[in-house]
Scaffold this motif. Structure first.
Motif, PDB file in Angstrom:
ATOM      1  N   ILE A  14      81.675  10.672  35.324  1.00  0.00           N
ATOM      2  CA  ILE A  14      82.610  11.711  34.890  1.00  0.00           C
ATOM      3  C   ILE A  14      82.729  11.708  33.370  1.00  0.00           C
ATOM      4  O   ILE A  14      82.869  10.652  32.750  1.00  0.00           O
ATOM      5  CB  ILE A  14      84.006  11.477  35.513  1.00  0.00           C
ATOM      6  CG1 ILE A  14      83.924  11.277  37.030  1.00  0.00           C
ATOM      7  CG2 ILE A  14      84.960  12.608  35.170  1.00  0.00           C
ATOM      8  CD1 ILE A  14      83.340  12.427  37.795  1.00  0.00           C
ATOM      9  N   THR A  15      82.717  12.900  32.763  1.00  0.00           N
ATOM     10  CA  THR A  15      82.838  12.996  31.310  1.00  0.00           C
ATOM     11  C   THR A  15      84.282  12.803  30.866  1.00  0.00           C
ATOM     12  O   THR A  15      85.225  12.943  31.658  1.00  0.00           O
ATOM     13  CB  THR A  15      82.380  14.376  30.799  1.00  0.00           C
ATOM     14  OG1 THR A  15      83.311  15.368  31.264  1.00  0.00           O
ATOM     15  CG2 THR A  15      80.974  14.721  31.252  1.00  0.00           C
ATOM     16  N   SER A  16      84.463  12.523  29.599  1.00  0.00           N
ATOM     17  CA  SER A  16      85.809  12.397  29.032  1.00  0.00           C
ATOM     18  C   SER A  16      86.571  13.709  29.147  1.00  0.00           C
ATOM     19  O   SER A  16      87.777  13.716  29.409  1.00  0.00           O
ATOM     20  CB  SER A  16      85.723  11.960  27.569  1.00  0.00           C
ATOM     21  OG  SER A  16      85.171  10.673  27.478  1.00  0.00           O
ATOM     22  N   HIS A  17      85.880  14.837  28.980  1.00  0.00           N
ATOM     23  CA  HIS A  17      86.544  16.137  29.114  1.00  0.00           C
ATOM     24  C   HIS A  17      87.102  16.314  30.526  1.00  0.00           C
ATOM     25  O   HIS A  17      88.226  16.776  30.705  1.00  0.00           O
ATOM     26  CB  HIS A  17      85.580  17.277  28.773  1.00  0.00           C
ATOM     27  CG  HIS A  17      85.372  17.465  27.311  1.00  0.00           C
ATOM     28  ND1 HIS A  17      84.745  16.530  26.521  1.00  0.00           N
ATOM     29  CD2 HIS A  17      85.703  18.498  26.488  1.00  0.00           C
ATOM     30  CE1 HIS A  17      84.710  16.986  25.263  1.00  0.00           C
ATOM     31  NE2 HIS A  17      85.287  18.168  25.223  1.00  0.00           N
ATOM     32  N   ALA A  18      86.323  15.935  31.535  1.00  0.00           N
ATOM     33  CA  ALA A  18      86.785  16.052  32.918  1.00  0.00           C
ATOM     34  C   ALA A  18      87.952  15.101  33.179  1.00  0.00           C
ATOM     35  O   ALA A  18      88.917  15.466  33.863  1.00  0.00           O
ATOM     36  CB  ALA A  18      85.645  15.771  33.890  1.00  0.00           C
ATOM     37  N   ARG A  19      87.897  13.897  32.629  1.00  0.00           N
ATOM     38  CA  ARG A  19      88.998  12.943  32.816  1.00  0.00           C
ATOM     39  C   ARG A  19      90.293  13.461  32.197  1.00  0.00           C
ATOM     40  O   ARG A  19      91.356  13.354  32.798  1.00  0.00           O
ATOM     41  CB  ARG A  19      88.645  11.597  32.198  1.00  0.00           C
ATOM     42  CG  ARG A  19      87.726  10.777  33.019  1.00  0.00           C
ATOM     43  CD  ARG A  19      87.654   9.344  32.473  1.00  0.00           C
ATOM     44  NE  ARG A  19      86.584   8.666  33.166  1.00  0.00           N
ATOM     45  CZ  ARG A  19      85.343   8.587  32.700  1.00  0.00           C
ATOM     46  NH1 ARG A  19      85.027   9.107  31.539  1.00  0.00           N
ATOM     47  NH2 ARG A  19      84.411   7.986  33.396  1.00  0.00           N
ATOM     48  N   VAL A  20      90.200  13.999  30.986  1.00  0.00           N
ATOM     49  CA  VAL A  20      91.388  14.542  30.324  1.00  0.00           C
ATOM     50  C   VAL A  20      91.946  15.714  31.130  1.00  0.00           C
ATOM     51  O   VAL A  20      93.151  15.803  31.368  1.00  0.00           O
ATOM     52  CB  VAL A  20      91.067  14.950  28.867  1.00  0.00           C
ATOM     53  CG1 VAL A  20      92.185  15.783  28.260  1.00  0.00           C
ATOM     54  CG2 VAL A  20      90.794  13.713  28.019  1.00  0.00           C
ATOM     55  N   LEU A  21      91.080  16.603  31.577  1.00  0.00           N
ATOM     56  CA  LEU A  21      91.517  17.747  32.373  1.00  0.00           C
ATOM     57  C   LEU A  21      92.193  17.279  33.663  1.00  0.00           C
ATOM     58  O   LEU A  21      93.236  17.817  34.058  1.00  0.00           O
ATOM     59  CB  LEU A  21      90.329  18.645  32.678  1.00  0.00           C
ATOM     60  CG  LEU A  21      90.648  20.063  33.146  1.00  0.00           C
ATOM     61  CD1 LEU A  21      91.419  20.835  32.080  1.00  0.00           C
ATOM     62  CD2 LEU A  21      89.358  20.792  33.485  1.00  0.00           C
TER      63      LEU A  21
END
Length: 110
Positions: A14-21
């Motif tokens: 999982i990307t950092s963008h997906a984790r933040v979202l």
């Protein structure tokens, strides 16, 4: 917040963008500091990611006093051609814990 995950080295799915979202989807009033701790990122990195997501229309926020309330655009289509037709809602359905999951004790490792 439920708990902070242990630190991790190496690659992840999982990307950092997906984790933040996903962290925002789990709590629309979450603070950048708490997102950073949960996602194991710096506050500066989280602010940049939120800016990216807002700039491309995946996320918006309103400010009331010192609190931001985020709004995710669930029908927005994911950016990569390999995910053509998938929406933010479909991604979040995999990443965000529902209420029953939050109250359940963690399963023992296999």
């Amino acid at each position: 917040m439920v708990g902070t995950p242990e630190s991790h080295t190496g690659w992840t799915f999982i990307t950092s963008h997906a984790r933040v979202l996903a962290a925002i989807a789990d709590n629309p009033n979450i603070r950048i500091r708490d997102i950073a701790a949960h996602c194991r990122l710096t506050e500066r990195a989280v602010a940049r990611i939120i800016s990216d997501l807002e700039q491309d229309g995946y996320l918006s926020h309103t400010r009331a006093g010192r609190t931001n309330t985020y709004r995710i655009e669930p029908d927005k289509v994911l950016r990569h051609p390999a995910e053509a037709g998938l929406t933010v809602a479909s991604l979040l359905s995999l990443l965000v814990r529902d209420e029953t999951e939050r109250t359940r004790t963690p399963a023992a490792p296999h």
